[in-house]
Structures are given as C-alpha cells and as structure tokens.
Design a protein around this motif. Structure first.
Motif, short mmCIF file in Angstrom:
data_model
loop_
_atom_site.label_atom_id
_atom_site.label_comp_id
_atom_site.label_asym_id
_atom_site.label_seq_id
_atom_site.Cartn_x
_atom_site.Cartn_y
_atom_site.Cartn_z
N ASN A 3 26.51 -18.38 15.94
CA ASN A 3 25.51 -19.40 15.11
C ASN A 3 24.80 -19.84 15.07
OD1 ASN A 3 29.08 -19.27 14.23
ND2 ASN A 3 29.22 -20.40 15.93
N GLN A 4 23.56 -20.21 16.07
CA GLN A 4 22.65 -20.07 15.57
C GLN A 4 21.88 -18.95 15.03
OE1 GLN A 4 21.13 -23.39 16.47
NE2 GLN A 4 19.44 -22.81 15.12
N GLU A 5 22.40 -18.18 15.61
CA GLU A 5 20.96 -16.84 14.65
C GLU A 5 21.87 -17.07 13.52
OE1 GLU A 5 22.31 -13.47 17.28
OE2 GLU A 5 21.80 -14.13 19.24
N VAL A 6 22.96 -16.99 13.17
CA VAL A 6 23.16 -16.59 12.17
C VAL A 6 22.63 -18.20 10.93
CG1 VAL A 6 24.88 -16.75 10.08
CG2 VAL A 6 25.19 -15.90 12.42
N GLU A 7 22.54 -18.90 11.60
CA GLU A 7 21.91 -20.40 10.88
C GLU A 7 19.92 -20.07 10.85
OE1 GLU A 7 22.55 -23.24 9.53
OE2 GLU A 7 24.57 -22.46 9.43
N THR A 8 19.89 -19.40 11.73
CA THR A 8 18.53 -19.46 11.12
C THR A 8 17.90 -17.72 11.09
OG1 THR A 8 18.28 -19.63 14.55
CG2 THR A 8 16.16 -18.08 13.21
N ARG A 9 18.91 -16.65 10.69
CA ARG A 9 19.15 -15.55 9.84
C ARG A 9 19.20 -15.94 8.29
NH1 ARG A 9 19.53 -10.06 9.79
NH2 ARG A 9 20.59 -9.01 7.74
N LEU A 10 19.69 -17.02 7.96
CA LEU A 10 19.52 -17.84 6.62
C LEU A 10 18.63 -18.53 6.19
CD1 LEU A 10 23.30 -19.16 6.46
CD2 LEU A 10 22.30 -17.64 5.77
N GLN A 11 17.91 -19.52 7.37
CA GLN A 11 16.81 -20.08 6.83
C GLN A 11 15.20 -19.34 6.99
OE1 GLN A 11 15.50 -22.37 10.47
NE2 GLN A 11 14.45 -23.95 9.01
N TYR A 12 15.78 -17.69 7.16
CA TYR A 12 13.94 -16.99 7.98
C TYR A 12 14.42 -16.26 5.91
CZ TYR A 12 13.35 -16.93 12.13
OH TYR A 12 12.01 -16.52 13.67
N THR A 13 15.63 -16.48 5.52
CA THR A 13 15.63 -15.55 4.32
C THR A 13 15.20 -16.34 3.15
OG1 THR A 13 18.05 -14.02 4.99
CG2 THR A 13 18.03 -14.45 2.99
N GLU A 14 15.74 -17.90 3.51
CA GLU A 14 15.55 -18.69 2.50
C GLU A 14 14.62 -19.10 2.20
OE1 GLU A 14 17.87 -21.93 3.32
OE2 GLU A 14 19.32 -20.68 3.52
N GLN A 15 13.83 -18.91 3.89
CA GLN A 15 11.44 -19.05 3.68
C GLN A 15 11.52 -17.70 2.64
OE1 GLN A 15 10.86 -22.15 3.51
NE2 GLN A 15 12.40 -23.37 4.85
N LEU A 16 12.01 -16.23 3.22
CA LEU A 16 11.31 -15.24 3.54
C LEU A 16 10.87 -15.11 1.09
CD1 LEU A 16 9.58 -13.38 4.49
CD2 LEU A 16 11.72 -12.09 4.38
N HIS A 17 12.41 -15.59 0.71
CA HIS A 17 11.70 -15.40 -0.49
C HIS A 17 11.35 -16.05 -1.26
CE1 HIS A 17 15.73 -13.53 -1.76
NE2 HIS A 17 16.05 -13.78 -1.33
N ARG A 18 9.93 -17.04 -1.05
CA ARG A 18 9.09 -17.32 -1.22
C ARG A 18 7.87 -17.68 -1.04
NH1 ARG A 18 11.58 -23.76 -1.46
NH2 ARG A 18 11.49 -24.34 1.58
N ALA A 19 7.85 -16.36 0.37
CA ALA A 19 6.40 -16.57 1.22
C ALA A 19 5.72 -15.74 0.96
CB ALA A 19 7.37 -16.18 2.32
N LEU A 20 5.75 -15.02 -0.37
CA LEU A 20 4.81 -13.98 -0.82
C LEU A 20 3.95 -14.61 -1.87
CD1 LEU A 20 3.53 -11.63 -0.64
CD2 LEU A 20 5.40 -10.47 -2.36
N GLN A 21 5.22 -15.21 -2.41
CA GLN A 21 4.77 -16.50 -3.93
C GLN A 21 3.43 -17.87 -3.26
OE1 GLN A 21 4.45 -15.70 -6.66
NE2 GLN A 21 3.27 -18.09 -7.25
N LEU A 22 3.64 -17.94 -1.73
CA LEU A 22 3.53 -19.62 -1.50
C LEU A 22 1.87 -18.51 -0.09
CD1 LEU A 22 5.93 -21.59 -0.20
CD2 LEU A 22 4.70 -21.77 -2.55
N GLY A 23 1.61 -17.20 -0.21
CA GLY A 23 0.86 -17.43 0.18
C GLY A 23 0.54 -16.78 2.00
N GLU A 24 1.73 -17.22 2.36
CA GLU A 24 2.62 -16.81 3.51
C GLU A 24 2.38 -15.79 4.36
OE1 GLU A 24 5.45 -20.75 2.99
OE2 GLU A 24 6.13 -18.93 4.54
N ILE A 25 2.31 -14.95 3.54
CA ILE A 25 2.75 -12.97 3.68
C ILE A 25 0.59 -12.77 4.14
CG2 ILE A 25 3.20 -11.44 3.69
CD1 ILE A 25 5.44 -12.58 4.39
N GLU A 26 0.30 -12.74 5.82
CA GLU A 26 -0.81 -11.79 5.78
C GLU A 26 -0.88 -10.78 5.95
OE1 GLU A 26 -2.90 -15.60 7.63
OE2 GLU A 26 -1.17 -15.94 8.11
N CYS A 27 -1.34 -10.36 6.29
CA CYS A 27 -2.55 -8.66 6.17
C CYS A 27 -3.25 -8.70 7.47
CB CYS A 27 -3.05 -7.82 5.53
SG CYS A 27 -1.95 -7.44 3.81
#
Length: 975
Positions: A710-734
């Motif tokens: 259940n914690q894995e599912v919660e973590t996955r949901l949290q990752y999904t929510e945060q990832l949607h805006r990661a690119l726009q906020l400059g969190e994705i790096e090379c």
C-alpha cells in the motif's frame, strides 16, 4: 506552482472584427492562461502531453478566430485549478459553474453547450429520483464543483463524500463506499464506457434549488478582464454551426439532430450539382411503406417524403424511375444508367460499385410462415426448407452467404412472396418486418404470421454510384440537415397507416365453428411460448452477466460472485485467493495492430486462463486487459502459488495473432481472504496493489500482497503527481557519462542519462520514474527534452574541445509510437548543427519484441539519415541473435551483468569474447558498459572491444562537472 504548461500558438490573422480597444488589450496581454482539468473527459482532460476534449478544442478554435495565444495549465485537481483562477493565476476556465460564490471571481460567456446532470447509482439499489431522495445518503461530488457549495450550504441532510476526480467517485459508488455520485451525464457516460463499470446506472436528476436546470457549460473569465469576456462572447456568436457539429461528433459521439441544421454546401459542391442536367434515382415500385408507386403512378412512401425534404434542402429536382422487379433497377445502377439507389442496404458485394451514406432508417429482417405451421423461431430451423426472398435484395445476399442450407426462391415483389407462401410453394418468407406487415394488413391476410427473427437488419442508406464521390458528400450533408422531428414525423406517418376492410360475414360463421379448435391450439401454443420465454430469459441473464467479447463473467458478475464467495468462506471459516491479472504491454498491441488484433488477443488469453484452472475456480474479465481469478484454498496455501505458476507458464507461449507470433506476458497480484481484507473492495484493491508490485519487479511474476505494498502504491501515486510538473519546473536534468576507445582510452563520446531531482522526493531513481513516465505518456515530452538538451551540449563540447565527439541517447519503446519521432530527431540535429553520424540512438530488445511495422519503418528512416542505431543491454532479452540479422544496427552494448563477473566467471568471459567476435564479423562496433575494474578494461582491450564506459573512468555527471573532467583528461589537450 504550475503543474504543467503547454502553449498553443496561433499564427492566423483574426477573423473577428475587433475594436481598437480590444486590439490594444490583446497586445498588452499576448498569452491567455487556461486551466486544463486532468480528468473531466470528454470535455476537458490531459492525455499524452496534450490538453484534450470538447472544451479545449473549442477554445483553440475561438483563439484562432480572435488571433490570440493560449497556454494550457494543469494542476493535480479541479479544486486546485479553481483556487488559482480565483487568485488570478489563471485567466480562463471552461466549466466554472455560475454560483453566488463564483460570481465574485468570474465573468461568464453565454453557454457554448447545454448538457444534463445525473445521479449515478449502483444497479439494484434504491432508485433516486431527485435531490430529496439523496437526504441521508453518502453522495460523492468532486471538490470545487458547484454541488459542493450548494449542498453543503443548503442541504446538510446529504452526507458529502469529496473526491478529486470523477473516476474516483465512480469507483466509490461501484465498490459501495458511496450511495450516489452527482456528475455531468456526458462525463459519467464517457468514463463508465472507457473504464467499464457494468454495475452502475443513471437515475434521476439532482435538481437542487438554486442550481441551474441541466448543466449549461460556459467560458469563465477572471472578473477584471471584461474585454476578454466580450471577445469570447463575440467569437461564440460567430462560430459556424458546422464547427459545433464537428465538435459534438468528435467528442460526444452523438449526432445533434434536435434542431434544424442549415445546409452548408461549398461553392464547388453547388457548382457540381448545377453541372448535372439530371440525377436519376431508382425506386422500388412495390416496397411499401418504404417506397412504392401508387395507382396513379406517383412515387409514395417513407423514401418519397425524405426525397421531398432533400429536394427542398438542395434546391434541385431529381428524376425518379420505378422498377418491377427491383433487381432490374440494381442492374441499371451497376451500368451507371441510375445515379442513386433510393433505399439501399449495405452489403459486401455492393461496396464494389457503391458509396453509402449513413443509414436513415433501420428495420429488422423477420421470418413469416403460414399460420398452420409451427413457430420457426430462427433461421437454423429452416434448414433444407424452401424460403422465398426478394430477388437481388440484401436479405437474399445475407441468406445465401450465411445459410447455404436454405433452398432460396427469388420473388419479384413482397406481394408475390406472400402469394408463393400462401400457395404452399415455399415454407417461409424472409424479409423486412415493416414492409411485410404493411402488405398483410393492407390485403387483410389472416393465414400468414410472423414466425421468428434473424440477426440481420435492413439499415437503409442512399446508395451513390462510386464514381461520383462529390454527390455522396452532398447527399450526406443534406441527410444530416433533416431534423430529428422531421424524421419522426415521416416514420410515424407511414408506419401507423391503418386499413379499412369490408366485413365478411362468412368469416364470422367460420370463427364460431372453429372456436373450440382455437382454444385447443392456444393451450399447446402457450406451452411452446413458455419454453421460449424461459430460453430467452436465460439468454438475457447470460448477456447481463457475461462479457460479450470473451464470454467470461463480466465485472458485475465478478463482484457478485466475490460477495457470494466471502459469505461462504465466512460461514465455513475457510480462505480463498483473489488474483488480479494484467496483460503486460497490451496497449502497445492495441495501438499498433488495431482493436481487432487486441480483441483476438483477449479472447485467446481468456481461453488460456480457463484451460489451466480447476472447475472450482472462477475466472472473469473486469474490463480492458484486466482479468480476475478466485481460487478456493485446497489443503495448504501452496495451491495459490501453483495456480499462479500455471498461469504464468501458459503465458510464456507466444500468441498467434494475425499470422504473427507475439510475446505477451502477464503480471499477477494476489490477496487472500480474510488475511488481506474483509470486504470485496479491499481484497480487489490489495490484489491490484500486488499486481503493480509485480510489474515494478520486472513483470511476468506474481506477488502476494503485503502491507508495504500500500505504501508502494501511495509512493507511485506521489511520483505520478510530481512527475507531471517536473519538466516544467526544471527538475528533469541531463547527466553525461564519457565513452572511451580501447586500447588508448581516448574519450570519443558520451551517453546522456536522465535524472529527476525533486524538492520533496529527493533524487528519484530512473528505475522508479521511467516506468511511470512511460505509462502516463510523459516519456514523450521528457524524451524530446533530453534529446534536444543532449545535442545542445554536444555542440558546445565539440566547439570547446575541437573534437568530433558523439552522443548516445536512449529511446523508449513508447517513443516509437510517436508519428513525429523521425521529424523531431531530424529537426533537432539540424537546429544544433550536429552531423547525423555523431548521434547514436540506443534501443532495447523491448522495442523489437513484436516486430511492429512502425518500428521497422522508423529504424530504416533514421538509418537513412546517417544516425547510428545501437542495441542496448545485449544478451538479456529473448532472441538477440535474430535481431542482429534483421535490423540495421551499427553497434551493440554488452550488458554490465556479463562485464561484472567476467574476471572470475569463465562462462561470462567466454560469452563476452564470443559476442565481440560475432559483432565484428557482422560489421558492428562493441561497447562494454559497467566497467569498474582495471582488470576488466585490460581484458576487454585484449578481446578487441571497441569502446568502454563505467565508474572506473567516470560516473554520470552534470554538464559542468563533465567539462572539468574533460579539461583534466590527458588525451584531450593534444588536439
């Protein structure tokens, strides 16, 4: 903080006359920020990196008319979007309802669409008609909708269950966690259809006082921008009706014929019509009430009334020719002596010479027999019997193809068919139900009755000669302009015709004489009917509880059985397992090969599941590619594992779909009653969580549920929510890792690797977020960002060190489904002025596994540009050797799994040496990754490996650290 932002550029000049003040206002406010709900389809939702839906497309069209630029902005919920709008961080919302509170923040356009509100409930529960029936009930509503404000303020008797999305609300009602859900009817219907909730139904209307009747949808503009509101109002008034119709047909999937639609032909279409002196229409002279010639030689019937409406709409007169037999008209049409067949059913043979419009009337094909014959029921019961049917008709073609065991007798008209049947020259007449009944009533025929139905319908269209596609489009537009009321009026006029007949007194005498015989017949007939009713009831029950595609129990039956199983287990103090099964990569097959191939795969999967289960076990289909299996405990818990092992083993065999062998595995999650849940919803939810754990662990395995999941599912949901805006906020790096040539260890290039650094989550491993990016479609914008960033930095490095460096970039299997892949790869290289030979694209065997045509095409096009294609993780997949022969690889990378132990494991050392020799024989270079020891590097040099990379030389590092590393590297200073 913005969730995501997508800019929609409009390059066209405005088509609406704007005042100087409005033009000045637009110049001062060049970009309009629009709130894009993540989950309100079909009006407003986010999919594959785009704002989609009816409302989003409407705004794009209005923006085009006004010459403005839109930026679509997402957030995690509708409630969050409305908060931003009320704080003026957003300028426009497309579905912000009028309430006293909302009027404080917004100006509203006129409605651009009128829709209905509904109460959604579970089947079999108390029917809820209106808002009073909701008192004392748990009612789900989405946060921020007008329901929340009005109900919480004025109707405290309702227990609100607040959710973030409509799909969450539907799940709560489906699983019994809420009694009802209040939502727009179109939204609810769309989601129920897409996600499959067979146990939900629409009830009454939530007519709360103070809430608008229905749900008119408006554009809401921030209240300090009256200029923009006025412009939107102006554009909505000018929006062509055809544009509205197109939007409704695209997103609402219902044609709106509730109003008269003005026919809009192009100048070319009108010119085409005027160029034809006559357009000839073939009419059946004896096919009443559809079409016929009356005693005065006039064209009459349903078809006649439609043609009058069409002539009125088009402003032309058609020339009508009647035919007996009708088959002569069909032959004239084939010879192009006739231009249109008036009431024409589509068949496979007719498609060779006909363009069909959409059907304008549909009637069933039925079986008629003499009254003294037994009830037939279905065509199979006429095997070997004489059956009369209209010559040349669609019914004749259908019978000859589908029932070759029938002895067909062609007749020239329905009247002749009735005569042949009455004279006992045939055993049955098969034809259009409405037409045959019409002639039976008209001629007062009492000894012929309907005796069964078929699974074929007459869907009548206009048939246009195939060399006149212009006419087909014109006639379709004209048919679309006929309103629903006009259609109903025509149908009712002809299908309710009554006939007067003179009284036949001899008949009365005969009726008296045979009354006793009729009573006896009725008794026998009732017995037959009772049996048929039982059979039909059983058939309907099967349809209600079984999936139409796989014939497995559907979601409704699965939930019912699970409840029954829980009650039985509780009474017997026994246990059972719930297995949630999901097919891996099913969507890619459905998308690339089409829904027919996907359906065939699901049918085969269902057969395999049934084949490995015990008779006491249960298997059903929840929807999509999700199946569920319920297994009773037999002896010890080990039988649950044995069943799961058998399922996985069965799915290791290839699927033969459309003459292609496809590898499709399954991931299984298992929860056990009562250990992992006491209710059906909890057991299913926990099995679902265990299934996702199986996917995360590499797929094609099974996992028993644990509390940690259940914690894995919660973590996955949290990752999904945060990832949607990661690119726009400059969190994705090379990050970049150097690649060095052997044996001189000169730096020749780099591999770019993506990293995600989130303020809340910290540094997230690619193993965790890449699968989420692929499942949500975010891998497409992320992959394009990485590619463009890598080439920009490569250009800087080449200029800085005057070296012809290369850059290796990973491509996901999902990116190959992007039709623009080759184009943006080409454009990126040209923009950064990078030679294609310096770009290396790395793919894994997962891209090639099912040999999709679009993958092969893309690889060939990329190779033609001059890019190098590299096979990554070589040796870890299914059939790597065959890929080396089939595809245009320039290099292959040996996976670090083999490099790690090659100094100590002789087998690994042999495999590495053999792979290098094989690649060189095939003209390919070899890259060894994961090199961490000097001994490994020396050994690889001795084996003539071309290139190495790994922690021995450098970890993947940010660009500034890479530059510092290169400046210190001894071989770079010599050039």
């Amino acid at each position: 903080m913005l969730f995501a932002l997508i800019t929609f550029h409009v390059h066209a000049e405005p088509t609406i006359d704007l005042s100087p003040e409005e033009e000045a206002w637009l110049a001062a406010n060049p970009v309009i920020k629009v709130g894009n709900d993540l989950a309100w389809p079909p009006f407003d939702f986010y999919e594959n990196g785009m704002a989609r839906g009816y409302s989003m497309d409407l705004l794009r069209e209005l923006a085009d008319m006004l010459g403005i630029e839109l930026a679509f902005i997402q957030d995690e919920s509708w409630d969050a979007l409305t908060t931003k709008f009320e704080n003026k961080e957003l300028d426009v919302l497309t579905a912000y309802e009028i309430t006293p509170e909302h009027k404080k923040h917004a100006l509203f356009s006129q409605p651009y669409l009128n829709t209905l509100r509904s109460i959604i409930i579970r089947e079999g529960t108390e029917f809820l008609n209106n808002y009073r029936d909701l008192y004392g009930k748990k009612v789900a509503v989405v946060r921020g909708y007008d329901y929340e404000e009005i109900i919480s303020r004025d109707h405290p008797q309702v227990e609100l269950v607040l959710v973030d999305t409509p799909i969450e609300a539907l799940k709560k009602v489906s699983f019994g966690e809420a009694d009802a859900f209040l939502e727009n009817s179109a939204v609810a219907a769309y989601l129920i259809n897409i996600h499959g909730f067979p146990n939900l139904e629409f009830a009454g209307n939530p007519d709360f006082p103070g809430m608008e009747v229905g749900e008119p949808i408006r554009i809401a503009v921030r209240n300090d921008w009256p200029e923009l509101n006025a412009m939107f109002r102006k554009a909505l008034r000018a929006l062509p009706e055809q544009s509205r119709i197109h939007l409704r047909q695209k997103w609402l999937q219902v044609s709106d014929r509730s109003k008269n639609i003005k026919l809009a032909l192009t100048e070319q279409e009108r010119a085409w019509l005027q160029s034809k002196e006559t357009i000839k229409v073939a009419v059946d002279a004896s096919w009443a009430p559809i079409e016929y010639e009356d005693q005065f030689g006039r064209f009459q019937g349903i078809s006649s009334d439609y043609w009058k409406l069409l002539e009125e709409q088009l402003g032309v007169q058609f020339e009508y020719e009647t035919f007996i037999p009708w088959s002569e008209g069909l032959e004239a049409f084939k010879r192009k002596e006739i231009d249109i067949m008036s009431s024409f059913a589509r068949t496979s043979s007719r498609e060779n010479f006909t363009i069909f419009t959409d059907p304008f009337i549909s009637m069933p094909i039925s079986i008629f027999t003499r009254s003294d014959n037994p009830y037939v029921g279905k065509l199979e019961n006429l095997k070997g019997r004489k059956v009369s049917v209209l010559s040349g008709s669609a019914a004749e073609e259908y019978l000859s193809e589908s029932y070759p065991d029938l002895f067909l007798i062609g007749v020239e008209s329905v009247s002749q068919g009735l005569e042949v049947l009455a004279d006992k020259k045939s055993d049955a007449l098969v034809g259009n139900l409405g037409i045959i009944n019409y002639y039976i009533n008209k001629h007062n025929i009492s000894d012929i009755r309907m005796s069964g139905n078929t699974d074929f319908n007459y869907d009548l269209t206009l048939g246009i000669r195939h060399d006149w596609p212009e006419l087909a489009l014109i006639m379709q537009k004209a048919m679309n302009s006929i309103s629903e009321e006009q259609r109903d009026e025509v149908f009712n006029r002809w299908m309710s015709v009554k006939f007067e007949h003179q009284v036949n007194y001899n008949t009365i005498i005969w009726i008296a004489l045979i009354a006793l015989a009729i009573i006896c017949f009725v008794v026998c007939w009732n017995r037959v009917l009772e049996r048929q009713i039982r059979e039909r009831t059983s058939e309907l029950q099967h349809q209600a509880h079984n999936d139409s595609l796989t014939n497995l129990p559907n979601r409704l039956r699965c939930l019912e059985y699970l409840d029954e199983l829980r009650a039985q287990a509780q009474e017997e103090n026994s246990r059972f397992a719930v297995m949630f099964i999901d097919l891996d990569d099913f969507k890619s097959i459905n998308d690339s090969m089409g829904h027919e191939a996907g359906d065939a795969l699901l049918i085969d999967a269902a057969i395999r599941l049934k084949s490995v289960l015990h008779s006491d076990d249960f298997v059903g289909r929840l929807g999509g590619d999700e199946f569920v299996v319920f297994v009773k405990e037999k002896g010890r818990e080990g039988n649950f594992s044995r069943v799961a092992d058998k399922i996985l083993l069965e799915f290791k065999n290839s699927f033969n779909i459309e003459n292609r062998r496809l590898k499709v595995s399954a991931s299984i999650g298992i929860s056990i009653y009562p250990d992992n849940g006491q209710t059906s919803s909890v057991l299913l939810s926990n099995a679902d969580a265990a299934m996702y754990h199986s996917k995360d662990m590499g797929r094609s395995i099974y996992s028993f549920f644990t509390a940690d999941m259940n914690q894995e599912v919660e973590t996955r949901l949290q990752y999904t929510e945060q990832l949607h805006r990661a690119l726009q906020l400059g969190e994705i790096e090379c990050y970049y890792q150097p690649k060095l040539s052997l044996p001189d260890l000169d730096i020749t290039g780099f591999e770019v690797l993506v990293r995600w650094n989130n303020p809340e989550l910290g540094q997230v491993s690619p193993r965790d977020f890449i699968p989420i990016a692929e499942s949500t479609g975010l891998i497409l914008p992320i992959g394009q960002f990485v590619y463009e960033q890598a080439l920009t930095k490569l250009s800087e490095l080449q200029a800085m060190f005057k070296r012809d460096f290369t850059m290796a970039i990973n491509l996901s299997p999902l990116q190959f489904r992007d039709s623009e892949l080759v184009e943006w790869i080409r454009t990126g290289a040209q923009t950064c002025k990078i030679d294609f030979k310096n770009i290396e694209l790395e793919i894994t065997e997962g891209v090639l596994l099912n040999e999709y045509d679009y993958v092969v095409t893309a690889l060939n096009e990329l190779t033609a540009l001059g890019l190098k294609i590299s096979l990554d993780d070589f040796g870890t997949g299914y059939s790597s050797m065959s890929y080396l022969r089939k595809y245009p690889f320039g290099s292959l990378k040996i996976d670090q799994e083999f490099i790690r132990d090659m100094t100590e494991d002789n087998d690994d050392r042999t495999l590495v040496k053999t792979t290098i020799d094989l690649a060189h024989e095939l003209g390919m270079e070899v890259v060894a990754e994961g090199v961490e020891l000097e001994e490994q590097s020396t050994m690889l040099a001795a084996m003539r490996c071309d290139t190495v990379q790994g922690y021995l030389f450098s970890r993947p590092v940010p660009f500034d650290q890479l530059v510092a590393y290169l400046k210190e590297h001894k071989t770079l200073g010599s050039d």
